[in-house]
Design an enzyme around this catalytic site. Structure first.
Site, PDB file in Angstrom:
ATOM      1  N   ARG A  22      41.118  47.577  53.431  1.00 12.90           N
ATOM      2  CA  ARG A  22      42.495  48.003  53.629  1.00 12.90           C
ATOM      3  C   ARG A  22      42.511  49.440  54.138  1.00 12.90           C
ATOM      4  NH1 ARG A  22      41.998  45.448  48.632  1.00 12.90           N
ATOM      5  NH2 ARG A  22      43.177  43.503  48.424  1.00 12.90           N
TER       6      ARG A  22
ATOM      7  N   LYS B 147      43.382  49.096  46.325  1.00 15.38           N
ATOM      8  CA  LYS B 147      44.200  48.185  45.531  1.00 15.38           C
ATOM      9  C   LYS B 147      43.390  47.508  44.437  1.00 15.38           C
ATOM     10  CE  LYS B 147      47.477  44.372  46.130  1.00 15.38           C
ATOM     11  NZ  LYS B 147      48.114  43.452  47.107  1.00 15.38           N
TER      12      LYS B 147
ATOM     13  N   HIS C  71      46.724  46.614  59.132  1.00 11.69           N
ATOM     14  CA  HIS C  71      46.459  45.441  58.301  1.00 11.69           C
ATOM     15  C   HIS C  71      46.123  44.217  59.148  1.00 11.69           C
ATOM     16  CE1 HIS C  71      46.318  44.318  54.117  1.00 11.69           C
ATOM     17  NE2 HIS C  71      46.907  43.176  54.380  1.00 11.69           N
TER      18      HIS C  71
ATOM     19  N   ARG D  62      42.431  43.912  59.320  1.00 15.70           N
ATOM     20  CA  ARG D  62      41.875  43.260  58.121  1.00 15.70           C
ATOM     21  C   ARG D  62      42.020  41.747  58.246  1.00 15.70           C
ATOM     22  NH1 ARG D  62      40.903  43.772  52.491  1.00 15.70           N
ATOM     23  NH2 ARG D  62      42.080  42.344  51.160  1.00 15.70           N
TER      24      ARG D  62
ATOM     25  N   HIS E  46      39.487  40.525  46.866  1.00 16.91           N
ATOM     26  CA  HIS E  46      40.477  39.668  46.230  1.00 16.91           C
ATOM     27  C   HIS E  46      40.054  39.358  44.802  1.00 16.91           C
ATOM     28  CE1 HIS E  46      42.073  38.037  50.336  1.00 16.91           C
ATOM     29  NE2 HIS E  46      42.607  39.184  50.010  1.00 16.91           N
TER      30      HIS E  46
ATOM     31  N   TYR F 216      44.098  32.864  54.098  1.00 15.85           N
ATOM     32  CA  TYR F 216      43.287  32.708  55.306  1.00 15.85           C
ATOM     33  C   TYR F 216      42.725  31.299  55.502  1.00 15.85           C
ATOM     34  CZ  TYR F 216      43.385  37.777  55.115  1.00 15.85           C
ATOM     35  OH  TYR F 216      43.794  39.080  55.074  1.00 15.85           O
TER      36      TYR F 216
END
Length: 398
Positions: free
Chosen positions: A235, A268, A337, A340, A363, A373
């Site tokens: 990110r 994050k 983004h 990414r 994740h 995805y």
């Protein structure tokens, strides 16, 4: 300024985003979303001001809670804007936030979908008019509303129960919670008000577009940033928070660490992760240090080199200035983004397993990767089918 009479100051006022009050309203100056900074930790946060030019107390308590549990400033900003809309809607209807009914939530959805100039119900909206808020945006605002009232329930506010319905059984998709075989007959919480939203595929760049963006960078720093996003799928906040000791050049690895950064950038993921990178990216990093970074004394990888103050870590605003310049030069509409998304999609198309891609992206659950995805375009499907011999190994003739 104090957020309540019971506590000391939580913040210093930094910036104000004004939402104009609808025509005909004479009290106060409108509902405000305000960017604030803690005088103690210098941590950025957001709050909502009401008609009395003071923070809306229940919203401030909730946003202070989110800040306390270290939610990202971007998340808190989004919740602040969502709750600003809710309290502006309630003010239009002269409804107390503690006394709303389920019908009010439904009316809020209609209000969000109406153009701003028609929200006072004095202008008719034709069916052909495009809704002001899309389905996904409305659902996000309802989720914020549900979280806000769940937090408020500890003070005896029971509106949270209106935002959920209790249903026995029902499909939950492919995921099953722990001990589902024991609890599947028990009531399951569902949000009672929501809109059906079409699944949006992540926006990705073609190889030609990515190459055009890289080639249009005037500085090695800018090229390194885009190349790093594409090579690792990290990110933008994670890249802006990188320190030099996060990059192991000999091992060709970059470690993403969650920490407080001077530029407000933030990883994050709660846990750190190490991502392998290409030899080409390491060489680009070395060229950047030699040709542009020089003897500059800073821990940060991405810093101001030509703008003031020199040596300060690069900010989100500076990156989006670069994005705007690259858009003008190349004609490619993108934001960081998207890179990414492009990296993640490329990994999956190249046969990297979902589990590995989830780990590389940071994740928390592989289902997040699969949901975001795990899609196939027609061309993706054709490649897989050709690889399996579907079109050439037929046992019957047409």
């Amino acid at each position: 300024m104090s957020d309540t009479g019971r506590r000391g100051p939580r913040f210093c006022l930094v910036d104000v985003v004004i939402c104009s009050r609808p025509e005909g309203r004479t009290q106060g100056g409108g509902v405000l979303v305000v960017r604030v900074v803690s005088p103690v930790s210098s941590r950025e946060s957001w709050t909502v001001f009401g008609d009395d030019d003071r923070p809306v107390e229940p919203v401030e308590r909730y946003l202070a809670y989110l800040t306390g549990i270290e939610r990202s400033p971007n998340t808190i900003k989004a919740y602040a804007h969502d709750l600003k809309d809710w309290f502006e809607f309630l003010a239009d209807r002269e409804t107390n936030w503690r006394a709303v009914r389920l019908e009010d939530v439904g009316a809020f959805v209609s209000w969000l979908r109406s153009p701003p100039e028609a929200r006072d119900a004095r202008v008719a909206v034709l069916p052909s008019v495009t809704p002001a808020c899309g389905e996904s945006t409305v659902n996000r605002k309802l989720s914020a509303l549900g979280s806000f009232y769940t937090h408020a329930a500890r003070d005896g506010v029971d509106v949270a129960e209106l935002l959920a319905s209790w249903q026995v059984g029902g499909s939950q998709g492919g995921w099953k919670p722990f001990l589902h075989h024991l609890s599947k007959s028990m009531p399951q919480r569902r949000r009672a008000v929501s809109l059906k939203a079409a699944k949006k595929l992540p926006r990705v760049l073609t190889l030609e577009q990515m190459q055009a963006l890289l080639d249009s960078c005037e500085h090695l720093r800018d090229r390194l940033l885009l190349a790093m996003l594409y090579d690792t799928g990290m990110r933008i906040g994670e890249a802006l928070g990188l320190r030099h000791n996060d990059i192991a050049a000999a091992e060709r690895e970059i470690t993403v660490v969650r920490r407080d950064n001077d530029n407000g950038a933030r990883a994050k993921s709660i846990t750190s992760r190490t991502v392998p990178v290409s030899a080409e990216l390491v060489r680009l990093y070395a060229d950047y240090l030699h040709a542009e970074y020089g003897d500059l004394d800073s821990d940060y990888v991405f810093v101001n080199l030509w703008g003031c103050p020199v040596g300060r870590p690069w900010t989100y605003a500076a990156v989006y200035d670069l994005v705007r310049r690259l858009r003008r030069r190349t004609g490619v509409d993108f934001d960081p983004h998207w890179i990414r998304h492009t990296a993640a999609t490329r990994m999956l198309r190249d046969g990297i397993s979902l589990e590995v891609v989830a780990r590389l992206l940071g994740h928390s659950d592989v289902t997040v990767t699969a949901t975001t995805y795990g899609h196939l375009t027609v061309e993706d499907a054709r490649v897989v089918m050709e690889r399996a011999g579907w079109f050439t190994g037929r046992q019957v003739a047409w």
